[in-house]
Design a protein around this motif. Sequence first.
Motif, PDB file in Angstrom:
ATOM      1  N   HIS A   4       6.301 -34.593  -5.987  1.00  0.00           N
ATOM      2  CA  HIS A   4       7.401 -35.463  -5.561  1.00  0.00           C
ATOM      3  C   HIS A   4       7.930 -35.076  -4.183  1.00  0.00           C
ATOM      4  CE1 HIS A   4       7.402 -37.119  -9.519  1.00  0.00           C
ATOM      5  NE2 HIS A   4       7.764 -35.986 -10.094  1.00  0.00           N
ATOM      6  N   ASN A   5       7.640 -33.837  -3.786  1.00  0.00           N
ATOM      7  CA  ASN A   5       8.218 -33.361  -2.532  1.00  0.00           C
ATOM      8  C   ASN A   5       7.315 -33.550  -1.324  1.00  0.00           C
ATOM      9  OD1 ASN A   5      10.630 -32.557  -3.613  1.00  0.00           O
ATOM     10  ND2 ASN A   5       9.840 -30.566  -4.224  1.00  0.00           N
ATOM     11  N   GLU A 201      21.858 -23.309   9.487  1.00  0.00           N
ATOM     12  CA  GLU A 201      22.904 -23.525   8.475  1.00  0.00           C
ATOM     13  C   GLU A 201      22.298 -24.204   7.254  1.00  0.00           C
ATOM     14  OE1 GLU A 201      26.374 -23.322   7.847  1.00  0.00           O
ATOM     15  OE2 GLU A 201      26.080 -21.611   9.174  1.00  0.00           O
ATOM     16  N   GLU A 202      21.483 -25.205   7.565  1.00  0.00           N
ATOM     17  CA  GLU A 202      20.844 -25.985   6.508  1.00  0.00           C
ATOM     18  C   GLU A 202      19.918 -25.094   5.675  1.00  0.00           C
ATOM     19  OE1 GLU A 202      19.594 -29.699   8.210  1.00  0.00           O
ATOM     20  OE2 GLU A 202      18.090 -29.908   6.637  1.00  0.00           O
ATOM     21  N   ILE A 205      21.964 -22.982   3.415  1.00  0.00           N
ATOM     22  CA  ILE A 205      22.430 -23.780   2.261  1.00  0.00           C
ATOM     23  C   ILE A 205      21.294 -23.939   1.251  1.00  0.00           C
ATOM     24  CG2 ILE A 205      23.226 -26.079   1.533  1.00  0.00           C
ATOM     25  CD1 ILE A 205      24.598 -26.280   4.350  1.00  0.00           C
ATOM     26  N   MET A 208      20.841 -20.917  -0.714  1.00  0.00           N
ATOM     27  CA  MET A 208      21.904 -20.660  -1.685  1.00  0.00           C
ATOM     28  C   MET A 208      21.823 -21.604  -2.887  1.00  0.00           C
ATOM     29  SD  MET A 208      23.371 -18.022  -0.725  1.00  0.00           S
ATOM     30  CE  MET A 208      24.594 -17.981  -1.997  1.00  0.00           C
ATOM     31  N   ILE A 209      21.217 -22.758  -2.716  1.00  0.00           N
ATOM     32  CA  ILE A 209      21.132 -23.651  -3.871  1.00  0.00           C
ATOM     33  C   ILE A 209      19.771 -23.538  -4.581  1.00  0.00           C
ATOM     34  CG2 ILE A 209      22.937 -25.212  -3.089  1.00  0.00           C
ATOM     35  CD1 ILE A 209      20.920 -27.162  -2.136  1.00  0.00           C
ATOM     36  N   GLY A 210      19.024 -22.507  -4.225  1.00  0.00           N
ATOM     37  CA  GLY A 210      17.854 -22.185  -5.038  1.00  0.00           C
ATOM     38  C   GLY A 210      16.510 -22.617  -4.489  1.00  0.00           C
ATOM     39  N   ALA A 211      16.467 -22.932  -3.168  1.00  0.00           N
ATOM     40  CA  ALA A 211      15.164 -23.326  -2.600  1.00  0.00           C
ATOM     41  C   ALA A 211      14.284 -22.084  -2.428  1.00  0.00           C
ATOM     42  CB  ALA A 211      15.383 -23.988  -1.247  1.00  0.00           C
ATOM     43  N   PHE A 215       9.378 -23.873  -0.065  1.00  0.00           N
ATOM     44  CA  PHE A 215       9.995 -25.198   0.066  1.00  0.00           C
ATOM     45  C   PHE A 215      10.615 -25.354   1.452  1.00  0.00           C
ATOM     46  CE2 PHE A 215      13.416 -28.249  -0.207  1.00  0.00           C
ATOM     47  CZ  PHE A 215      12.906 -29.251  -1.002  1.00  0.00           C
TER      48      PHE A 215
ATOM     49  N   ILE B  83      26.818 -23.131  -6.739  1.00  0.00           N
ATOM     50  CA  ILE B  83      27.694 -22.361  -5.850  1.00  0.00           C
ATOM     51  C   ILE B  83      28.535 -23.322  -4.998  1.00  0.00           C
ATOM     52  CG2 ILE B  83      27.770 -20.564  -4.076  1.00  0.00           C
ATOM     53  CD1 ILE B  83      24.936 -19.715  -5.073  1.00  0.00           C
ATOM     54  N   PHE B  85      31.395 -23.419  -1.905  1.00  0.00           N
ATOM     55  CA  PHE B  85      31.924 -22.576  -0.826  1.00  0.00           C
ATOM     56  C   PHE B  85      33.249 -23.129  -0.309  1.00  0.00           C
ATOM     57  CE2 PHE B  85      27.299 -22.724  -0.740  1.00  0.00           C
ATOM     58  CZ  PHE B  85      26.960 -21.385  -0.803  1.00  0.00           C
ATOM     59  N   ARG B  89      29.934 -26.460   3.110  1.00  0.00           N
ATOM     60  CA  ARG B  89      28.516 -26.307   3.478  1.00  0.00           C
ATOM     61  C   ARG B  89      27.661 -27.514   3.090  1.00  0.00           C
ATOM     62  NH1 ARG B  89      26.906 -20.005   2.974  1.00  0.00           N
ATOM     63  NH2 ARG B  89      28.900 -19.183   3.629  1.00  0.00           N
ATOM     64  N   LEU B  90      28.087 -28.646   3.581  1.00  0.00           N
ATOM     65  CA  LEU B  90      27.281 -29.856   3.382  1.00  0.00           C
ATOM     66  C   LEU B  90      26.417 -30.064   4.627  1.00  0.00           C
ATOM     67  CD1 LEU B  90      30.086 -32.136   1.908  1.00  0.00           C
ATOM     68  CD2 LEU B  90      28.328 -30.893   0.647  1.00  0.00           C
ATOM     69  N   ILE B  91      25.317 -30.742   4.445  1.00  0.00           N
ATOM     70  CA  ILE B  91      24.430 -31.003   5.592  1.00  0.00           C
ATOM     71  C   ILE B  91      24.908 -32.299   6.256  1.00  0.00           C
ATOM     72  CG2 ILE B  91      22.054 -31.435   6.298  1.00  0.00           C
ATOM     73  CD1 ILE B  91      21.238 -29.793   3.757  1.00  0.00           C
ATOM     74  N   ARG B  93      23.882 -34.205   8.632  1.00  0.00           N
ATOM     75  CA  ARG B  93      22.995 -35.330   8.970  1.00  0.00           C
ATOM     76  C   ARG B  93      22.580 -36.128   7.739  1.00  0.00           C
ATOM     77  NH1 ARG B  93      17.403 -34.197   8.484  1.00  0.00           N
ATOM     78  NH2 ARG B  93      17.051 -32.097   7.683  1.00  0.00           N
ATOM     79  N   LYS B  94      22.904 -35.602   6.570  1.00  0.00           N
ATOM     80  CA  LYS B  94      22.550 -36.312   5.336  1.00  0.00           C
ATOM     81  C   LYS B  94      23.780 -37.023   4.769  1.00  0.00           C
ATOM     82  CE  LYS B  94      18.926 -33.085   3.855  1.00  0.00           C
ATOM     83  NZ  LYS B  94      17.731 -33.914   3.917  1.00  0.00           N
ATOM     84  N   PHE B 102      19.257 -33.702  -2.594  1.00  0.00           N
ATOM     85  CA  PHE B 102      18.513 -32.611  -1.996  1.00  0.00           C
ATOM     86  C   PHE B 102      18.393 -31.400  -2.939  1.00  0.00           C
ATOM     87  CE2 PHE B 102      18.799 -29.088   1.215  1.00  0.00           C
ATOM     88  CZ  PHE B 102      17.542 -29.297   1.731  1.00  0.00           C
ATOM     89  N   ALA B 103      19.509 -31.114  -3.621  1.00  0.00           N
ATOM     90  CA  ALA B 103      19.511 -29.962  -4.549  1.00  0.00           C
ATOM     91  C   ALA B 103      18.534 -30.204  -5.702  1.00  0.00           C
ATOM     92  CB  ALA B 103      20.910 -29.741  -5.083  1.00  0.00           C
ATOM     93  N   ARG B 105      15.773 -32.107  -5.394  1.00  0.00           N
ATOM     94  CA  ARG B 105      14.420 -32.051  -4.808  1.00  0.00           C
ATOM     95  C   ARG B 105      13.894 -30.621  -4.850  1.00  0.00           C
ATOM     96  NH1 ARG B 105      12.151 -36.040  -2.547  1.00  0.00           N
ATOM     97  NH2 ARG B 105      13.324 -37.816  -1.787  1.00  0.00           N
ATOM     98  N   ILE B 106      14.803 -29.709  -4.542  1.00  0.00           N
ATOM     99  CA  ILE B 106      14.425 -28.292  -4.484  1.00  0.00           C
ATOM    100  C   ILE B 106      13.824 -27.816  -5.800  1.00  0.00           C
ATOM    101  CG2 ILE B 106      15.564 -26.011  -4.507  1.00  0.00           C
ATOM    102  CD1 ILE B 106      17.209 -27.066  -2.117  1.00  0.00           C
ATOM    103  N   PRO B 111      11.767 -38.636  -8.978  1.00  0.00           N
ATOM    104  CA  PRO B 111      12.686 -39.606  -8.363  1.00  0.00           C
ATOM    105  C   PRO B 111      13.579 -40.294  -9.397  1.00  0.00           C
ATOM    106  CG  PRO B 111      10.498 -39.819  -7.432  1.00  0.00           C
ATOM    107  CD  PRO B 111      10.380 -38.857  -8.556  1.00  0.00           C
ATOM    108  N   ARG B 150      27.046 -31.329  -5.910  1.00  0.00           N
ATOM    109  CA  ARG B 150      25.771 -30.675  -5.581  1.00  0.00           C
ATOM    110  C   ARG B 150      25.552 -29.441  -6.459  1.00  0.00           C
ATOM    111  NH1 ARG B 150      25.462 -28.359   0.264  1.00  0.00           N
ATOM    112  NH2 ARG B 150      26.849 -26.838  -0.707  1.00  0.00           N
TER     113      ARG B 150
END
Lengths: 295, 229
Positions: A4-5, A201-202, A205, A208-211, A215, B83, B85, B89-91, B93-94, B102-103, B105-106, B111, B150
């Motif tokens: 999917h990625n 920064e991205e 983030i 921190m959210i588990g990537a 990835f 987590i 903050f 800590r948001l992106i 451009r999204k 996004f979280a 997808r990781i 979908p 998120r």
Amino acid sequence: MNRHNIVYFFREGIKSIFSHGFMSLASVTVMITCLLLTGTALLLVLSVNLTIESMVTLGDIRAYVDETYTREEAEALENKLRMIENVSGVDFIPNDRALEEMRDEFGTDSWLLDGLEYDNPLRHSYRIMVVNIDEYDQTIADIESVQGIADVHSSRESVNKLSVIRNILGTVSLSLMVLLGAVAVVIISNTIKLATFDRREEIAIMKMIGATDGFIRFPFIIESVILSQVAALIAFGLQWLAYNYIVSIGLSSIELIEMIDFSTVKYYFLGGFMSTAFVFGVLGSIISIRKFLKV
Amino acid sequence: MIRMNDVYQSYGPGTKALKGVDLRIDDGEFVFIVGPSGSGKSTLAKLITAELRPTEGRVVVNDFNTSKMKMSEVPYLRRTLGIVFQDFRLIERKTVYENVEFAMRIVGASPREIKRRVSYVLDLVGILHKARRKPTELSGGEQQRVAIARALVNNPNTIIADEPTGNLDPDRSLEIMMLLQHINDLGTTVIVVTHEKELVNQFDKRVVAIDGGLIISDRQGGYFQYEQT
């Protein structure tokens, strides 16, 4: 990697190329230059190699039979010559055929040779082809040692000189490849570093959210692979056009060097350019992103 | 579940941020970790998220022993945590939707799953109507809601929020805390690191007070009770 990625990785990689347009252009340009210089050196090596090979394999060695030998005795030497290691072919040229060849060479002046057919002063001879140029000197010595061979003519000196040139060019092209490869890695890694720095920064983030590192790294690798492959394709096209142009305007008229036909090596060049660029691109991106992953 | 046994954390010779901390937080709890600046509460949070490894002692978070785990296991620990903050800590451009998507997808969600779950959590935090906006178009409180969405989207076992209301006015802070309480009511463990006394006092929750690298109080009830001990 999750299926999917895959689309996501490509989308992010392509986006990054355009958002760092100038650096992307710089890295593609540098990569093209590196590949072109290395490719040109390689083509020269191949051409010199081809020249040497064609000199020796197309019958560069001419062995003349003792003039006291009759035609039958001279023909009997063929087996002995064939048995010499490294000899790939032997062509017996009786003296009447040698005279005919000489007439052809003289062209309109061939009348000068009229009458010689009654008392032919030319000797019977052999045109000898060899397999391995590296054993050239030894092969000539072996031919000379055959009883009945009075004289051996060859381009030994030219071949040796060309061998030296080939070796120098080989070393130069290898050094160029290493040097320019390093330059390409640095430039590509700087491009990716810029993209990574812009998105540090991205990345933090994401971590921190588990990537996973994979990835995070993948879009940057895609970016560098796309850049390097575009560079490889452009470099290949330019190399082909430039080489053919140079050959057509003059170098082909220099008889000393037989220029290689690019179309015979085009797939090797395409594969070589693409795989070299791929390795340098991936290496550059991995090096540059490493420190940003320590979160 | 989180377990800390005799945990020491130092940032170099003579700089001990934690000095022998023992702590247990069970699944489903709501815990405030409070203390003044430099008390060691953020260090405690970082030990839970594996940003730090303990210098001494043992830290187990959702079955991951962070004292011994490999670096490659850290992402999988963090997937059991949500987590939040102080600075969101948001992106930028999204969009809101993409930040939350996004979280997922990781973790390799499909979908269809992403579409269903993202809409659900955005609705849960009350920000679904702004899903197509960019974070810069939102207020601080709204941005923190997105950050919470998120954190929640992968259905983590634990939410850990480090000063989640630090950049918000009192009304928005209360809203965020109410939202975290609602999430806790749904079964998620919630750990809030804060120094805001008034806010903590409005909730009758477990409060772990830390000062000088030591836990000086751990009891059910408000922040003032810790001050009185």
